[in-house]
Enzyme design. Structure first.
Site, PDB file in Angstrom:
ATOM      1  N   THR A 214       7.559 -11.760   0.321  1.00 45.45           N
ATOM      2  CA  THR A 214       7.722 -10.751  -0.708  1.00 45.45           C
ATOM      3  C   THR A 214       7.216 -11.320  -2.034  1.00 45.45           C
ATOM      4  O   THR A 214       7.283 -12.532  -2.253  1.00 45.45           O
ATOM      5  CB  THR A 214       9.212 -10.296  -0.789  1.00 45.45           C
ATOM      6  OG1 THR A 214       9.308  -9.167  -1.629  1.00 45.45           O
ATOM      7  CG2 THR A 214      10.134 -11.380  -1.300  1.00 45.45           C
TER       8      THR A 214
ATOM      9  N   THR B 219      -6.528  -8.646  -8.318  1.00 47.36           N
ATOM     10  CA  THR B 219      -6.914  -9.504  -9.448  1.00 47.36           C
ATOM     11  C   THR B 219      -8.001 -10.498  -9.067  1.00 47.36           C
ATOM     12  O   THR B 219      -8.879 -10.811  -9.871  1.00 47.36           O
ATOM     13  CB  THR B 219      -5.661 -10.254  -9.971  1.00 47.36           C
ATOM     14  OG1 THR B 219      -4.760  -9.283 -10.474  1.00 47.36           O
ATOM     15  CG2 THR B 219      -5.995 -11.228 -11.079  1.00 47.36           C
TER      16      THR B 219
ATOM     17  N   ASP C  92      -7.244  -1.810  -6.918  1.00 46.48           N
ATOM     18  CA  ASP C  92      -5.994  -2.428  -7.326  1.00 46.48           C
ATOM     19  C   ASP C  92      -5.031  -2.144  -6.173  1.00 46.48           C
ATOM     20  O   ASP C  92      -4.990  -1.007  -5.673  1.00 46.48           O
ATOM     21  CB  ASP C  92      -5.487  -1.784  -8.619  1.00 46.48           C
ATOM     22  CG  ASP C  92      -4.273  -2.490  -9.168  1.00 46.48           C
ATOM     23  OD1 ASP C  92      -4.367  -3.043 -10.271  1.00 46.48           O
ATOM     24  OD2 ASP C  92      -3.221  -2.496  -8.486  1.00 46.48           O
TER      25      ASP C  92
ATOM     26  N   ARG D 195      18.310   1.009  -0.180  1.00 46.88           N
ATOM     27  CA  ARG D 195      18.367  -0.361  -0.736  1.00 46.88           C
ATOM     28  C   ARG D 195      19.751  -0.506  -1.365  1.00 46.88           C
ATOM     29  O   ARG D 195      19.996  -0.077  -2.490  1.00 46.88           O
ATOM     30  CB  ARG D 195      17.277  -0.576  -1.783  1.00 46.88           C
ATOM     31  CG  ARG D 195      15.868  -0.571  -1.210  1.00 46.88           C
ATOM     32  CD  ARG D 195      14.853  -0.919  -2.286  1.00 46.88           C
ATOM     33  NE  ARG D 195      15.021  -2.263  -2.788  1.00 46.88           N
ATOM     34  CZ  ARG D 195      15.195  -2.581  -4.074  1.00 46.88           C
ATOM     35  NH1 ARG D 195      15.241  -1.652  -5.003  1.00 46.88           N
ATOM     36  NH2 ARG D 195      15.322  -3.825  -4.441  1.00 46.88           N
TER      37      ARG D 195
HETATM   38  N1  ASP Z   1      -2.456  -5.267  -9.839  1.00 47.64           N
HETATM   39  C1  ASP Z   1      -3.054  -6.339  -9.066  1.00 47.64           C
HETATM   40  C2  ASP Z   1      -3.142  -5.865  -7.629  1.00 47.64           C
HETATM   41  O1  ASP Z   1      -2.186  -5.911  -6.914  1.00 47.64           O
HETATM   42  C3  ASP Z   1      -2.236  -7.559  -9.199  1.00 47.64           C
HETATM   43  C4  ASP Z   1      -2.772  -8.782  -8.460  1.00 47.64           C
HETATM   44  O2  ASP Z   1      -3.697  -8.755  -7.684  1.00 47.64           O
HETATM   45  O3  ASP Z   1      -2.196  -9.862  -8.705  1.00 47.64           O
HETATM   46  O4  ASP Z   1      -4.174  -5.407  -7.214  1.00 47.64           O
END
Ligand code: ASP
Length: 329
Positions: free
Chosen positions: A157, A12, A55, A233
């Site tokens: 996490t 993001t 992503d 898990r």
């Molecule tokens: N979908 C995005 C990613 O992990 C979410 C983020 O960066 O917050 O690349």
């Protein structure tokens, strides 16, 4: 002034608002970086390196290896490293690198953001400035900097989808709290020699989430000749169904027959698996499983992927899995 390499991998933080959602935009982030955050140059001499734009849900071990290779190639030129990364799998990448970068003597700090760097209320600017400052400090491990805290990479996490406070480290204190001052809480060193890039990972591993009505017959098609480790898990302190048709114990026996390692982590974030507490845990031990203790799923998975790529013997891997390598236990 310290020299920091800023490695861009996407997420993001490297996206731009498009319509209702966000999309990767290789230009947006770097324009903002220099135009809107000029004070970065007061903290460190920064070199940017666009390694890839993804992503983070599309990342896998080949990307972790690219990251480790990049750090190895630039290791002597820079005092610290900041990796811009999507939040979704950041804890996996940080854990994987913590095992792969042996005898790390410099800070490798992952960060990202919940909103793109180019949006007005973005958390990107704060996370990035903090991460760069932390990378100039004396941390000699892989960390995740988010929302005014630095966490050990293999203890962290993702805990929230919508909060700026997206990460937590349930079973270990933050390495640093970032307020008016940066307050360092933990400094540990895991170095015992020269830095080495050991980033190799096997994917002959399967993660199984225990749930009510999990039908063991559906596991019959798993190829246990290929799979070398299964992470279950489990519920709470390490429990799963051991009664009637839904018992997982016959599956554990099949794993043992095929020399497949079975380890148990918990679906609960806080505290540690204890396989001696309830009959399910005790049965798991009797049927050959080992405890993942307080490890996050991300740490347990990447540690096993790393160990499977480096060792052949099941006994050796099981022994190393239960020992702390870089503070993950
Ligand atoms: N979908 C995005 C990613 O992990 C979410 C983020 O960066 O917050 O690349």
């Amino acid at each position: 002034m310290k020299k920091i390499l800023l490695i861009q991998t996407g997420g993001t933080i490297a996206m731009n608002a498009k319509g209702a959602g966000v999309e990767l935009d290789p230009d947006a982030w770097s324009k903002v970086l220099y135009k809107d955050i000029p004070e970065l140059s007061d903290i460190a001499e920064i070199t940017t390196f666009p390694l890839f734009f993804e992503d983070s849900s599309d990342l896998n071990a080949s990307h972790w290896i690219q990251l480790a290779d990049c750090i190895e190639n630039k290791y002597n030129e820079f005092d610290g490293f900041v990796i811009l990364h999507g939040t979704d799998t950041m804890a996996y990448s940080a854990s994987a690198l913590s095992f792969g970068l042996k005898n790390l003597g410099k800070a490798v700090i992952f960060t990202g953001s919940q909103l793109p760097m180019s949006t007005i209320r973005s958390d990107a600017r704060r996370n990035l400035v903090n991460a760069i400052e932390l990378a100039t400090m004396d941390f000699k491990e892989v960390g995740i900097c988010f929302n005014d805290a630095l966490y050990r990479g293999n203890r962290a996490t993702k805990m929230s989808i919508g909060d700026f406070d997206a990460f937590g480290s349930p079973n270990f204190p933050a390495l640093a709290d970032i307020g008016i001052q940066i307050e360092t809480r933990v400094t540990e060193q895991f170095t015992s020699g020269k830095f080495q890039n050991k980033a190799r990972y096997s994917d002959n591993i399967f993660v199984l989430t225990a749930h009510p009505n999990l039908n063991p017959k559906l596991l019959g098609n798993l190829n246990l000749n290929k799979i070398r480790a299964v992470i279950i898990r489990a519920f709470g302190s390490g429990n799963f169904c051991i009664k009637g048709n839904y018992s997982l114990l016959p599956f554990l026996d099949k794993c043992r027959e095929h020399d497949v390692i079975v380890t148990i982590v918990s679906q609960a974030d806080f505290d540690s698996v204890d396989l001696t507490q309830y009959s399910a845990g005790r049965a798991a031990l009797e049927h050959g499983a080992i405890s993942g203790n307080g490890m996050t799923l991300e740490a347990a998975l990447t540690k096993l992927m790393f160990l499977l790529a480096h060792y052949d013997s099941k006994t050796d891997i099981e022994a190393l899995f239960q020992k702390s390598i870089v503070g993950e236990l």
